[in-house]
Write a protein that holds these residues in place. Structure first.
Motif, PDB file in Angstrom:
ATOM      1  N   ARG A 122       0.836  -1.212   0.000  1.00  0.00           N
ATOM      2  CA  ARG A 122       0.000   0.000   0.000  1.00  0.00           C
ATOM      3  C   ARG A 122       0.871   1.263   0.000  1.00  0.00           C
ATOM      4  O   ARG A 122       0.616   2.206  -0.752  1.00  0.00           O
ATOM      5  CB  ARG A 122      -0.916  -0.014   1.233  1.00  0.00           C
ATOM      6  CG  ARG A 122      -2.116   0.917   1.106  1.00  0.00           C
ATOM      7  CD  ARG A 122      -3.213   0.603   2.096  1.00  0.00           C
ATOM      8  NE  ARG A 122      -2.809   0.820   3.472  1.00  0.00           N
ATOM      9  CZ  ARG A 122      -2.746  -0.134   4.379  1.00  0.00           C
ATOM     10  NH1 ARG A 122      -3.054  -1.377   4.061  1.00  0.00           N
ATOM     11  NH2 ARG A 122      -2.381   0.125   5.617  1.00  0.00           N
ATOM     12  N   ILE A 123       1.933   1.258   0.815  1.00  0.00           N
ATOM     13  CA  ILE A 123       2.829   2.434   0.878  1.00  0.00           C
ATOM     14  C   ILE A 123       3.585   2.591  -0.441  1.00  0.00           C
ATOM     15  O   ILE A 123       3.755   3.707  -0.941  1.00  0.00           O
ATOM     16  CB  ILE A 123       3.795   2.335   2.078  1.00  0.00           C
ATOM     17  CG1 ILE A 123       3.008   2.400   3.389  1.00  0.00           C
ATOM     18  CG2 ILE A 123       4.831   3.464   2.042  1.00  0.00           C
ATOM     19  CD1 ILE A 123       3.808   2.141   4.650  1.00  0.00           C
ATOM     20  N   LEU A 124       4.041   1.470  -1.024  1.00  0.00           N
ATOM     21  CA  LEU A 124       4.746   1.530  -2.309  1.00  0.00           C
ATOM     22  C   LEU A 124       3.835   2.107  -3.393  1.00  0.00           C
ATOM     23  O   LEU A 124       4.272   2.895  -4.233  1.00  0.00           O
ATOM     24  CB  LEU A 124       5.225   0.134  -2.716  1.00  0.00           C
ATOM     25  CG  LEU A 124       6.381  -0.452  -1.901  1.00  0.00           C
ATOM     26  CD1 LEU A 124       6.618  -1.908  -2.272  1.00  0.00           C
ATOM     27  CD2 LEU A 124       7.669   0.355  -2.076  1.00  0.00           C
ATOM     28  N   GLU A 125       2.554   1.733  -3.321  1.00  0.00           N
ATOM     29  CA  GLU A 125       1.569   2.254  -4.280  1.00  0.00           C
ATOM     30  C   GLU A 125       1.402   3.764  -4.098  1.00  0.00           C
ATOM     31  O   GLU A 125       1.332   4.520  -5.067  1.00  0.00           O
ATOM     32  CB  GLU A 125       0.229   1.547  -4.035  1.00  0.00           C
ATOM     33  CG  GLU A 125      -0.706   1.550  -5.226  1.00  0.00           C
ATOM     34  CD  GLU A 125      -1.962   0.728  -4.937  1.00  0.00           C
ATOM     35  OE1 GLU A 125      -3.026   1.364  -4.805  1.00  0.00           O
ATOM     36  OE2 GLU A 125      -1.864  -0.505  -4.825  1.00  0.00           O
ATOM     37  N   GLU A 126       1.376   4.189  -2.818  1.00  0.00           N
ATOM     38  CA  GLU A 126       1.224   5.620  -2.498  1.00  0.00           C
ATOM     39  C   GLU A 126       2.360   6.466  -3.072  1.00  0.00           C
ATOM     40  O   GLU A 126       2.140   7.591  -3.504  1.00  0.00           O
ATOM     41  CB  GLU A 126       1.188   5.821  -0.970  1.00  0.00           C
ATOM     42  CG  GLU A 126      -0.165   5.619  -0.345  1.00  0.00           C
ATOM     43  CD  GLU A 126      -0.111   5.701   1.176  1.00  0.00           C
ATOM     44  OE1 GLU A 126       0.736   6.448   1.707  1.00  0.00           O
ATOM     45  OE2 GLU A 126      -0.896   4.993   1.829  1.00  0.00           O
ATOM     46  N   ILE A 127       3.588   5.921  -3.054  1.00  0.00           N
ATOM     47  CA  ILE A 127       4.722   6.718  -3.551  1.00  0.00           C
ATOM     48  C   ILE A 127       4.919   6.572  -5.054  1.00  0.00           C
ATOM     49  O   ILE A 127       5.821   7.170  -5.631  1.00  0.00           O
ATOM     50  CB  ILE A 127       6.040   6.397  -2.793  1.00  0.00           C
ATOM     51  CG1 ILE A 127       6.467   4.929  -3.014  1.00  0.00           C
ATOM     52  CG2 ILE A 127       5.934   6.714  -1.324  1.00  0.00           C
ATOM     53  CD1 ILE A 127       7.858   4.619  -2.515  1.00  0.00           C
ATOM     54  N   GLY A 128       4.040   5.785  -5.701  1.00  0.00           N
ATOM     55  CA  GLY A 128       4.041   5.725  -7.162  1.00  0.00           C
ATOM     56  C   GLY A 128       4.752   4.538  -7.779  1.00  0.00           C
ATOM     57  O   GLY A 128       5.051   4.538  -8.969  1.00  0.00           O
ATOM     58  N   VAL A 129       5.020   3.492  -6.990  1.00  0.00           N
ATOM     59  CA  VAL A 129       5.669   2.292  -7.543  1.00  0.00           C
ATOM     60  C   VAL A 129       4.639   1.493  -8.335  1.00  0.00           C
ATOM     61  O   VAL A 129       3.591   1.124  -7.819  1.00  0.00           O
ATOM     62  CB  VAL A 129       6.275   1.419  -6.407  1.00  0.00           C
ATOM     63  CG1 VAL A 129       6.775   0.102  -6.957  1.00  0.00           C
ATOM     64  CG2 VAL A 129       7.403   2.163  -5.707  1.00  0.00           C
ATOM     65  N   ASP A 130       4.951   1.262  -9.612  1.00  0.00           N
ATOM     66  CA  ASP A 130       3.997   0.561 -10.472  1.00  0.00           C
ATOM     67  C   ASP A 130       4.743  -0.162 -11.588  1.00  0.00           C
ATOM     68  O   ASP A 130       5.638   0.398 -12.216  1.00  0.00           O
ATOM     69  CB  ASP A 130       3.010   1.576 -11.066  1.00  0.00           C
ATOM     70  CG  ASP A 130       1.930   0.911 -11.893  1.00  0.00           C
ATOM     71  OD1 ASP A 130       1.468  -0.174 -11.492  1.00  0.00           O
ATOM     72  OD2 ASP A 130       1.561   1.466 -12.947  1.00  0.00           O
ATOM     73  N   GLY A 131       4.394  -1.423 -11.811  1.00  0.00           N
ATOM     74  CA  GLY A 131       4.940  -2.165 -12.949  1.00  0.00           C
ATOM     75  C   GLY A 131       6.368  -2.659 -12.782  1.00  0.00           C
ATOM     76  O   GLY A 131       6.982  -3.097 -13.749  1.00  0.00           O
ATOM     77  N   ILE A 132       6.927  -2.583 -11.557  1.00  0.00           N
ATOM     78  CA  ILE A 132       8.289  -3.091 -11.330  1.00  0.00           C
ATOM     79  C   ILE A 132       8.184  -4.555 -10.888  1.00  0.00           C
ATOM     80  O   ILE A 132       7.413  -4.871  -9.968  1.00  0.00           O
ATOM     81  CB  ILE A 132       9.036  -2.253 -10.258  1.00  0.00           C
ATOM     82  CG1 ILE A 132       9.121  -0.780 -10.686  1.00  0.00           C
ATOM     83  CG2 ILE A 132      10.444  -2.806 -10.014  1.00  0.00           C
ATOM     84  CD1 ILE A 132       9.686   0.161  -9.627  1.00  0.00           C
ATOM     85  N   PRO A 133       8.952  -5.479 -11.516  1.00  0.00           N
ATOM     86  CA  PRO A 133       8.902  -6.889 -11.099  1.00  0.00           C
ATOM     87  C   PRO A 133       9.272  -7.050  -9.620  1.00  0.00           C
ATOM     88  O   PRO A 133      10.093  -6.286  -9.098  1.00  0.00           O
ATOM     89  CB  PRO A 133       9.956  -7.557 -11.994  1.00  0.00           C
ATOM     90  CG  PRO A 133      10.248  -6.607 -13.081  1.00  0.00           C
ATOM     91  CD  PRO A 133       9.934  -5.241 -12.587  1.00  0.00           C
ATOM     92  N   VAL A 134       8.661  -8.051  -8.961  1.00  0.00           N
ATOM     93  CA  VAL A 134       8.901  -8.267  -7.520  1.00  0.00           C
ATOM     94  C   VAL A 134       9.277  -9.726  -7.245  1.00  0.00           C
ATOM     95  O   VAL A 134       8.684 -10.646  -7.805  1.00  0.00           O
ATOM     96  CB  VAL A 134       7.644  -7.913  -6.676  1.00  0.00           C
ATOM     97  CG1 VAL A 134       7.924  -8.089  -5.184  1.00  0.00           C
ATOM     98  CG2 VAL A 134       7.181  -6.487  -6.961  1.00  0.00           C
ATOM     99  N   ILE A 135      10.279  -9.901  -6.383  1.00  0.00           N
ATOM    100  CA  ILE A 135      10.614 -11.221  -5.828  1.00  0.00           C
ATOM    101  C   ILE A 135      10.286 -11.149  -4.338  1.00  0.00           C
ATOM    102  O   ILE A 135      10.636 -10.169  -3.666  1.00  0.00           O
ATOM    103  CB  ILE A 135      12.111 -11.550  -6.019  1.00  0.00           C
ATOM    104  CG1 ILE A 135      12.414 -11.862  -7.486  1.00  0.00           C
ATOM    105  CG2 ILE A 135      12.534 -12.731  -5.134  1.00  0.00           C
ATOM    106  CD1 ILE A 135      13.904 -11.967  -7.791  1.00  0.00           C
ATOM    107  N   TYR A 136       9.600 -12.164  -3.814  1.00  0.00           N
ATOM    108  CA  TYR A 136       9.266 -12.192  -2.383  1.00  0.00           C
ATOM    109  C   TYR A 136      10.270 -13.074  -1.657  1.00  0.00           C
ATOM    110  O   TYR A 136      10.373 -14.278  -1.941  1.00  0.00           O
ATOM    111  CB  TYR A 136       7.831 -12.689  -2.182  1.00  0.00           C
ATOM    112  CG  TYR A 136       6.817 -11.733  -2.764  1.00  0.00           C
ATOM    113  CD1 TYR A 136       6.402 -10.616  -2.044  1.00  0.00           C
ATOM    114  CD2 TYR A 136       6.318 -11.920  -4.056  1.00  0.00           C
ATOM    115  CE1 TYR A 136       5.493  -9.710  -2.584  1.00  0.00           C
ATOM    116  CE2 TYR A 136       5.413 -11.024  -4.610  1.00  0.00           C
ATOM    117  CZ  TYR A 136       5.006  -9.917  -3.868  1.00  0.00           C
ATOM    118  OH  TYR A 136       4.131  -9.021  -4.415  1.00  0.00           O
TER     119      TYR A 136
END
Length: 417
Positions: free
Chosen positions: A305-319
């Motif tokens: 949610r915080i990453l979305e708030e700061i504008g992170v979008d479309g970057i691949p993610v490894i958990y």
């Protein structure tokens, strides 16, 4: 632990486990400030009481607890309004601290670099601004003329204080902008060098710095490159960038970022936005989770949610499910874009690195080249900057099978077979 405080919270969600965890987290935040819990007071309400946070009966109970325990402060699990702070302090006759003030205090203590100190100070001043409460002499007008008569009402002391804080915020923001521009210049230089960037993100104390140090250690990057790590909330406030050079001659930059927490003050998110820009520019995010924590799913959702708030979008993610050894989960183990590991035991790091490589180097091409012996510098270049899979010496020159950047394949196209 030279100070004592009573911890207070109101449960409006009706989810007892979430509320209990939030109160436990508040106790950890207090401990991070050297404050020991002398007791807890909680109340179930449909909504927070507007003027006093708690109901009248509970407020009286709190006043008695303060008198009996002789505490230094009362810490609340939410951000309080200026009027709530004033009303509660007048009723219980004790210092009131809310969750935001507590987090700001931890950040102020942990900040080491000029940038993080400025960011914390800007957040603190923004928090203070609406909480300047005028009383007595602060409401008096300042004299606007000579002699005994006040010949023109000037601004109140309260207005003067507000103006001074606003001026200070503007001044600090200007200095921060200069540092942000320096950081952007560094990022542009990295982009020019075409080095992929991998950012570690996640909840505070999930083990991001431990993973970073373990990866650096595994690839012999040197002890002087290690970042600060400790089992405590907000050990990392500065964004650290380190170069990781793999045995395959492939290189990427690994960045360690500030951790998130539930009810993270928006002042801090706003102030640390420039630091978090490193995440926005990343080619890959490694979302680190403490899988031994029963609330790690909530941590995952909150971080997203915080990453979305700061504008992170479309970057691949490894958990990266860290601390698998404490959770009694089989590790090392890989499931698509998830890896289970123990950074402390340095197990599962190879699997994590392979996952990272598969994402950030997927655009690399496998090429076969025949390079004349007269162009030995080209062979040397590929040995230094590419993953050489095979090297055969033939009559016409050196035959190389390499995995390299598209740019290098285009640059040395004339040698391609």
């Amino acid at each position: 632990m030279n100070k004592k405080a009573i911890l207070v919270g109101v449960n409006t969600s009706r989810k007892e486990t979430d509320f209990e965890y939030s109160m436990e987290e508040l106790e950890n935040l207090a401990a991070a400030c050297g404050i020991q819990s002398a007791g807890k007071l909680t109340q179930n309400l449909d909504r927070i009481v507007q003027g006093y946070y708690l109901g009248k009966g509970k407020l009286e109970d709190l006043k008695k607890m303060v008198e009996d325990a002789e505490v230094d402060a009362v810490i609340f699990d939410d951000e309080l309004t200026p009027s709530q702070i004033r009303n509660i302090e007048e009723t219980i006759e004790c210092e009131v601290v809310d969750r935001t003030m507590l987090i700001l205090e931890i950040f102020a203590r942990r900040a080491k670099t000029r940038e993080s100190k400025l960011q914390v100070e800007v957040a603190r001043l923004r928090y203070m601004l609406p909480r300047l409460i005028g009383s007595r002499e602060s409401l008096g007008r300042q004299g606007g003329g000579s002699g005994l008569t006040n010949r023109g009402s000037g601004e109140t002391k309260l207005e003067t204080d507000r103006r001074k804080i606003e001026e200070q915020i503007t001044k600090l923001n200007r200095e921060l902008d200069n540092l942000v521009n320096q950081r952007r210049t560094q990022r542009k230089q990295r982009e020019k060098n075409n080095i992929p960037v991998v950012s570690l993100v996640g909840y505070t104390n999930a083990g991001k710095s431990t993973i970073m140090n373990a990866v650096l250690d595994a690839h012999n990057s040197g002890i002087e490159k290690q970042v600060f790590e400790k089992d405590m909330l907000f050990a990392t406030l500065e964004t650290s960038v380190r170069k990781v050079e793999l045995e395959t001659n492939q290189t990427f930059l690994l960045t360690d970022t500030v951790g998130f927490i539930n009810k993270l003050p928006h002042h801090l998110v706003k102030a640390f936005r420039s630091t978090l820009e490193e995440v926005l520019e990343a080619d890959l995010l490694v979302h680190v989770l403490d899988v031994s924590n029963p609330h790690h799913e909530e941590h995952l959702n909150l971080t997203n949610r915080i990453l979305e708030e700061i504008g992170v979008d479309g970057i691949p993610v490894i958990y990266a499910y860290n601390k698998s050894d404490l959770a009694d989960i089989a590790y090392p183990d890989v499931k698509e874009n998830e890896v289970y590991l123990s950074a402390r035991k340095k197990e599962g790091l190879n699997e994590l690195t392979e996952l990272i490589k598969a994402v950030i180097f997927k655009s690399y091409k496998t090429c076969e080249l025949l390079i004349p012996y007269t162009d030995g510098q080209v062979v040397a270049y590929f040995n230094e900057h590419a993953n050489v899979l095979d090297e055969i010496y033939e009559e016409e020159g050196t035959r190389l099978v390499v995995k390299c950047k598209n740019a290098d394949a285009e640059k040395y196209e004339k040698y391609l077979i």
